[in-house]
Structure formats: structure tokens, C-alpha cells
Enzyme design. Structure first.
Site, mmCIF file in Angstrom:
data_model
loop_
_atom_site.group_PDB
_atom_site.id
_atom_site.type_symbol
_atom_site.label_atom_id
_atom_site.label_comp_id
_atom_site.label_asym_id
_atom_site.label_seq_id
_atom_site.Cartn_x
_atom_site.Cartn_y
_atom_site.Cartn_z
ATOM 1 N N LYS B 97 0.806 -1.227 0.000
ATOM 2 C CA LYS B 97 0.000 0.000 0.000
ATOM 3 C C LYS B 97 0.839 1.278 0.000
ATOM 4 C CE LYS B 97 -4.301 -1.684 0.314
ATOM 5 N NZ LYS B 97 -5.247 -1.501 -0.823
ATOM 6 N N GLU B 119 -9.445 6.139 3.535
ATOM 7 C CA GLU B 119 -10.289 5.076 4.072
ATOM 8 C C GLU B 119 -9.399 3.865 4.266
ATOM 9 O OE1 GLU B 119 -9.831 5.444 0.885
ATOM 10 O OE2 GLU B 119 -9.286 3.375 0.433
ATOM 11 N N SER B 385 1.523 -9.687 -1.069
ATOM 12 C CA SER B 385 1.218 -8.267 -0.923
ATOM 13 C C SER B 385 1.380 -7.715 0.483
ATOM 14 C CB SER B 385 -0.210 -7.996 -1.413
ATOM 15 O OG SER B 385 -1.121 -8.834 -0.742
#
Lengths: 261, 400
Positions: B97, B119, B385
Site C-alpha cells: 500500500k 479510508e 502483498s
């Protein structure tokens, strides 16, 4: 050919101080749609917006979010709304009525079917706040015109002059001027920058009148915006009034009387 | 501007913000100035040489890129293939991210914004946003579903320690969808000073494309690392989990036009696709509009958005990025639905065979491995990830 309906006729008349009320279909109870609509017309609403509930109303504050949620829990949907509105024009013959809602439920119902049925019932226009201009121009404009439905666009204090001109050119009815950059239901008086915004709109000599919405909750606020605009729109405050105890007709009268003066 | 040289053409966004029939910018007028400013400026800002220079330094020295491409020997033996893991779990903050948040915060500064909102579902994007806000000295507000705050406690504490304000979203299912609604409402109310760092390849154009470009570094590195290790730069398969689809889009990006590379997404099947407790959007969704874009969306016949379910907070989203919807509709990518149980077992298996505890989101991608009949020589890249530290409570409590 320009769109002709009750809304465009009203706006072509010299009448000013047009009071517009928003409420959510199927709220507070499922069968309340028609009683609210009738009472609003009877007690002096000049234009009525019926909200079609959606699960994710991102432009709305807590009051209208909750009314949407309640209406959905009550079982409201577009098909049921159209059933409830089957003969509303016998009871509310003249008041322009608009349907307002987010795009997804309309798309799932089927855009053409939606426009055809709404027009057949006597609906005068649509407010679809998340409909992009380009989509409107390429897919919606012709269809709405075919059914004599107006489309009402929103503008805000941040909307550029160029974009306001485009919106004015595309509008057949009024322009919905959001009073400040916010979600619905934030009550505030008019600040100097809002007055400057309304005056800027007045000077633009638009072909469509503008009505001010968002942040108007009572008589004083309504009268204030009417100094600059053709009228005002009240939503959240009316939803809160509907939530209180009492019969629908009485609640609507008690809310409307002080505003109509 | 050299952006066109960097990007493959076929599956890219078109001039109107669409991927095939999906995408667009379905936003209320209140957001129009912000979205239009972004749309008209993002490419010029991102591909300016001084932006790229600053970004590359941060990606190298702060994020820790390039992340390794690791040959997983025991997993390869187990599944009879050449399995490589792209170690995004080794990025600073523990997941991919941060690639996007580093890029977007640099962009936000160039747009003159002082405040950041975001968010978050699993909390990884929230942590990655809070991290870059701390780095840049910017105010940070993160919206997070009340339900997710409970199941992702460690990430909530991390965000707070980094100086962010975490605001619970209490509407709807109290998960990622509702956190996104609240973030959008905040943006509507504070449009001028605020930039919204969306955490996935969702939202109105240009977000899906912008976020994809910031994550494209994943597949760019895979290519060069594979060439070094195997002499070929295209694998036979790329596997990634898909909620909104940001890590998958980063892992797919430079392979989109290489038709010999099979692109595989793993969606959260939850308790099973037909149980009513699922988040498998390509299986259960149809075209609809949520959070500013037209995409595949889990919804009722009336067009009301259905509350999804997944054991993993990061995949618990009723939609999918519009680019993924297009990859699915065009057949370019295949999507598997992975149940909670399959994912949890795959997470445990990876822990025991390779010594890597993956995020539960990521574990979904590993659960696809036994479902494909690989040839021994085939090269499979799994995008690892995120790491699983945030999920320890769930892993420990799960009745395997």
C-alpha cells in the site's frame, strides 16, 4: 423542441419565492409517500422532490442517510414507488414533482423503462446528482426530452463560470445551487462568500433561474435566499419534522405554515 | 512527458476515464473541482523529472524498494512449478500500500493541499497513509469501519502512534465500503485544503489509473528480477489477491499486453460464493455504480449495494476496480473465489513451508496454487502483498 412540463410552466410564470421540499419515499413508513406528497402540495409547496432511497448516499449528511436507510428497511424501491404514485396526479394535479436519487438504482431498474414510467405517472423531472455531464449529453438528454422530463443539475460555489454556462445550456428548468461545499443537512446562515456567490450567479444572466438548497432549515433562511434566488430547497429539516410524533398531515402543516408566512 | 512510453496501451484507461464499459467519474458536483483538478494534472505532475527523482529516492530509501523476488523452493516442490514470491510484505509498513501513499502524498503537496484523508479496511492503507503524513508533517484523518477497528486492532494503534486520527464509520456493515462513504463525505465538506488518498484502484477517474501507476513498480521490478534469475522477463502466471485490486493491478500492469502471461486474481469467497456470506465480486456482481465509478458491484435487483463478507478486512468490499472488471469481462484475467477456510489454511501452509506469515488477504492468492495444474517448468509469480502480523489474533483463533 424545448421540454414542456409543469416545472417549466411554473418557472416561465412570474412567480417568485418558490418553496421546494425534499422528502424520502417510504419514510417514515412505507405507505407515507403519497400522504406526504399530498400534504406538501396542499400546504403550499411549489415544487416537490421525492427522494429514491439508496444504500450509499455519499452526498448526504446523517439525516438523509438515515431516512434512506429506514425507507430501504421499510421495503421501498422504484417499482413500489411507482405503484404508490399510480394516481397521484388526481390528487396533486398541478405541483411540479421531481424524482431525486443516485444513479445505480435507476440503472438497475432500466433507464428507458424508468423514464417512460415516470413520465406516464406525471413526473416532471429528475435530479441525479452523480450523473456526469458527458453521460447526460451522450445517453440521457435525448431520452429525457422524449419524455418531457427536465434534468436538474447541481452547482456549488466552486463550480467554474464555464461549467455553469454549460450546465445552463443543458438545463430545462432550474439550476440547483448548492449553498456551500457540503453534504446535506448542515444548517448555517448565509456567509458573505455565499452572498457573493449568489450575486455572481445573478450577474451571469443565465437562461434558467436558480434555486438554493443545502443548509436551509426554516423560514428565515428561506426568505434570505429568496432575496437572491428564485426560491429555496429544504430537505433535512423537513425529514426531521416528519420523524416526530403526530399525523403526517399535521406535521407537514406545522412545518410549512411558518415558512409560507 | 514520457508517460505513454511507460504504459501498455490495450487495457489502459481511455481519454474519458473508461476501461471498456467500466470506469468513469460518477461524482456529485461538490467533488467535481477536485476530481477535475486531479484529472487534468496528475500525469504532468507524476512524470515531471523532479517528482520522479523525489519518488524514486523515497521508494528506495524509505519504502525499501526494490523488494526481493524470492524463489520459494519448498512451495515449488509442493506444487510442481517454479514459484517466485514478490515480497511486497517487506515494504516499509508491511504491505504494498505504501507505494501508492508515497506517490499520492508527493502529488498532494504539489496540489497545495495541507490535509490528508483516507479510508482503510485492513488498516494497511491507513497505516501507509499515516506513515507518509508523519513523514511530510501533514494532518491525517483515516476513516475505518467500526467492525474493522475491532478486528484489526494493531493497525489502529499504529495509526494513532503515527499521529493520525482514526474515525470509526458506523453506518452500514461498518466495513470498508462505509469507511469509503465517510471519507468521500469528508472530502465534500472540506474540498479545498484536503486531498483524499484512495487506497485502491477504485473511485472516480483518474484514481484507478493513478493508483495503478504508483503500484506498477511491482511488475516493473518482477520483469527485471525474473530476467536476472531465469533469463526471461515474462512469467507464465501472475497471481494476486483482489479486493479493490491495487496489489493485483500493480503485479499485472506491465504484463497486461503480454498475452502469454496468465493473470489470476483471487477473490474472497468468504463462507462460499452461494452462502450470502461472500465478497467474490466477479461471481456475484453485475455492472453498477459505487464510489464514483461504474464497475462490477454486488447489489440487489433494486440496485442497493449488498454488504459483503470476508474473514479478511482488506477484501471485504462489494466492488472491484473498474480495470479489473474490464480484465474479467474481456477474459484477459481469470478470477478464483477462495473461501475463508482455504485462505486460512494457505496462510498457515506458507508460514510452515517458507517461514513467511502472510496477511490473510494475501493468503487468498496462495490458496489458488493447488487449483491450477502447473507444468514443472512453468514460472509462477505470487504477489506476496502483505505480512500477517496484523492478523495474528485471527490466525490463532481460527479452528483449522
Amino acid at each position: 423542441m424545448p421540454v414542456q412540463n409543469r416545472l417549466t410552466q411554473l418557472l416561465q410564470s412570474p412567480r417568485a419565492n418558490l418553496l421546494t421540499l425534499y422528502f424520502t419515499a417510504g419514510f417514515p413508513q412505507l405507505p407515507d409517500t403519497l400522504p406526504v406528497l399530498e400534504a406538501l402540495a396542499q400546504h403550499g409547496a411549489d415544487i416537490i422532490e421525492i427522494g429514491m432511497p439508496f444504500s450509499d448516499p455519499i452526498a448526504d449528511g446523517p439525516t438523509i442517510q438515515q431516512s434512506n436507510q429506514r425507507a430501504l428497511e421499510n421495503g421501498m424501491n422504484i417499482a413500489r414507488l411507482f405503484e404508490q404514485l399510480a394516481d397521484f396526479r388526481q390528487r396533486v394535479p398541478d405541483t411540479p414533482v421531481l424524482l431525486m436519487g443516485y444513479l445505480n438504482p435507476v440503472l438497475q431498474f432500466g433507464l428507458e423503462r424508468f423514464c417512460a414510467q415516470a413520465a406516464a405517472l406525471g413526473i416532471d423531472g429528475l435530479i441525479l446528482p452523480d450523473l456526469p455531464m458527458r453521460e447526460y449529453q451522450t445517453r440521457y438528454r435525448g431520452l429525457l426530452a422524449q419524455h418531457q422530463l427536465s434534468h436538474i443539475f447541481l452547482i456549488t460555489p466552486e463550480t467554474s463560470a464555464d461549467r455553469i454556462r454549460t450546465i445552463d445550456a443543458e438545463s430545462e428548468g432550474f439550476i440547483y445551487a448548492v449553498s456551500s461545499s457540503s453534504t446535506t443537512g448542515k444548517t448555517q446562515g448565509l456567509a458573505s462568500e455565499q452572498i457573493a456567490y449568489f450575486e455572481r450567479l445573478q450577474k451571469m444572466q443565465l437562461k434558467n433561474p436558480f434555486l438554493v438548497g443545502f443548509g436551509i432549515s426554516e423560514a428565515a433562511g428561506f426568505r434570505q435566499v429568496c432575496q437572491y434566488a428564485r426560491g429555496g430547497i429544504i430537505g433535512s429539516a423537513f425529514i426531521r419534522a416528519l420523524e416526530g410524533p403526530g399525523a403526517i398531515a399535521e406535521k407537514v402543516k406545522a412545518f410549512m405554515d411558518p415558512i409560507k408566512g | 512527458m514520457n508517460s505513454t512510453n511507460l504504459s501498455p496501451a490495450t487495457y489502459q484507461v481511455d481519454e474519458h476515464g473508461y476501461y471498456g464499459q467500466f470506469g468513469g467519474a460518477f461524482i456529485p458536483e461538490m467533488l467535481h473541482p477536485n476530481i477535475e483538478e486531479l484529472r487534468s494534472r496528475y500525469l504532468e505532475i507524476i512524470y515531471a523529472p523532479e517528482f520522479q527523482e523525489e519518488l524514486q529516492v523515497l521508494l528506495r530509501d524509505f519504502v525499501g524498494r526494490p523488494t526481493p523476488l524470492y524463489f520459494a523452493r519448498r512451495l515449488s516442490e509442493l506444487y510442481n512449478a517454479q514459484i517466485y514470491l514478490k515480497r511486497e510484505d517487506l515494504c516499509h509498513t508491511g504491505a504494498h500500500k505504501v507505494n501508492n501513499t508515497v506517490g499520492q502524498i508527493l502529488l498532494a503537496r504539489r496540489l497545495g493541499k495541507q490535509k490528508i484523508i483516507a479510508e482503510t479496511g485492513a488498516g494497511q492503507h491507513g497505516v501507509a497513509t499515516a506513515t507518509v503524513c508523519a513523514l511530510m508533517g501533514m494532518e491525517c484523518i483515516v476513516y475505518m469501519g467500526e467492525h474493522d477497528i475491532k478486528r484489526q486492532r494493531p493497525n489502529v494503534e499504529r495509526m494513532k502512534m503515527l499521529g493520525a486520527t482514526v474515525v470509526p464509520a458506523t453506518s452500514g456493515s461498518k466495513t470498508l465500503k462505509d469507511a469509503t462513504n465517510e471519507a468521500m463525505r469528508h472530502w465534500i465538506n472540506h474540498p479545498q485544503e484536503t486531498h483524499y488518498i484512495i487506497g485502491s484502484v477504485v473511485g472516480p477517474h483518474p484514481y484507478p489509473d493513478m493508483v495503478a501507476r504508483f503500484h506498477a513498480v511491482i511488475s516493473q521490478e518482477i520483469k527485471s528480477q525474473l530476467r536476472e534469475k531465469t533469463g526471461r522477463e515474462n512469467p507464465d502466471y501472475v497471481l494476486a489477491c483482489v479486493g479493490g485490486g491495487s496489489n493485483a493491478m500493480g503485479a499485472f500492469y506491465h504484463f497486461l499486453d503480454q498475452s502469454e502471461v496468465q493473470l489470476i486474481g483471487a477473490e474472497a469467497g468468504g463462507m462460499g460464493v452461494n452462502t450470502g456470506k461472500s465478497a467474490a465480486t466477479t461471481q456475484l456482481g453485475k455492472a453498477g455504480i459505487l464510489h464514483g465509478s461504474k464497475t462490477l458491484l454486488m447489489q440487489t435487483e433494486d440496485g442497493q449495494v449488498v454488504e459483503p463478507y470476508s474473514i479478511s478486512a482488506g477484501l471485504d468490499y462489494p466492488g472491484i476496480g473498474p480495470a479489473h472488471a474490464h480484465l474479467f469481462a474481456s477474459g484477459r484475467a481469470r478470477f478464483y473465489d477462495i473461501t475463508d477456510e482455504e485462505a486460512m489454511r494457505a496462510g498457515l501452509l506458507l508460514s510452515r513451508t517458507e517461514g513467511i506469515i502472510p496477511a490473510i488477504e494475501t493468503a487468498h492468492a496462495f490458496a489458488v496454487l493447488p487449483k491450477i495444474d502447473f507444468k514443472t517448468e512453468e514460472v509462477v509469480v505470487v504477489n506476496l502483498s502483505g505480512r500477517g502480523d496484523k492478523d495474528l489474533d485471527t490466525y490463532i483463533a481460527y479452528p483449522y
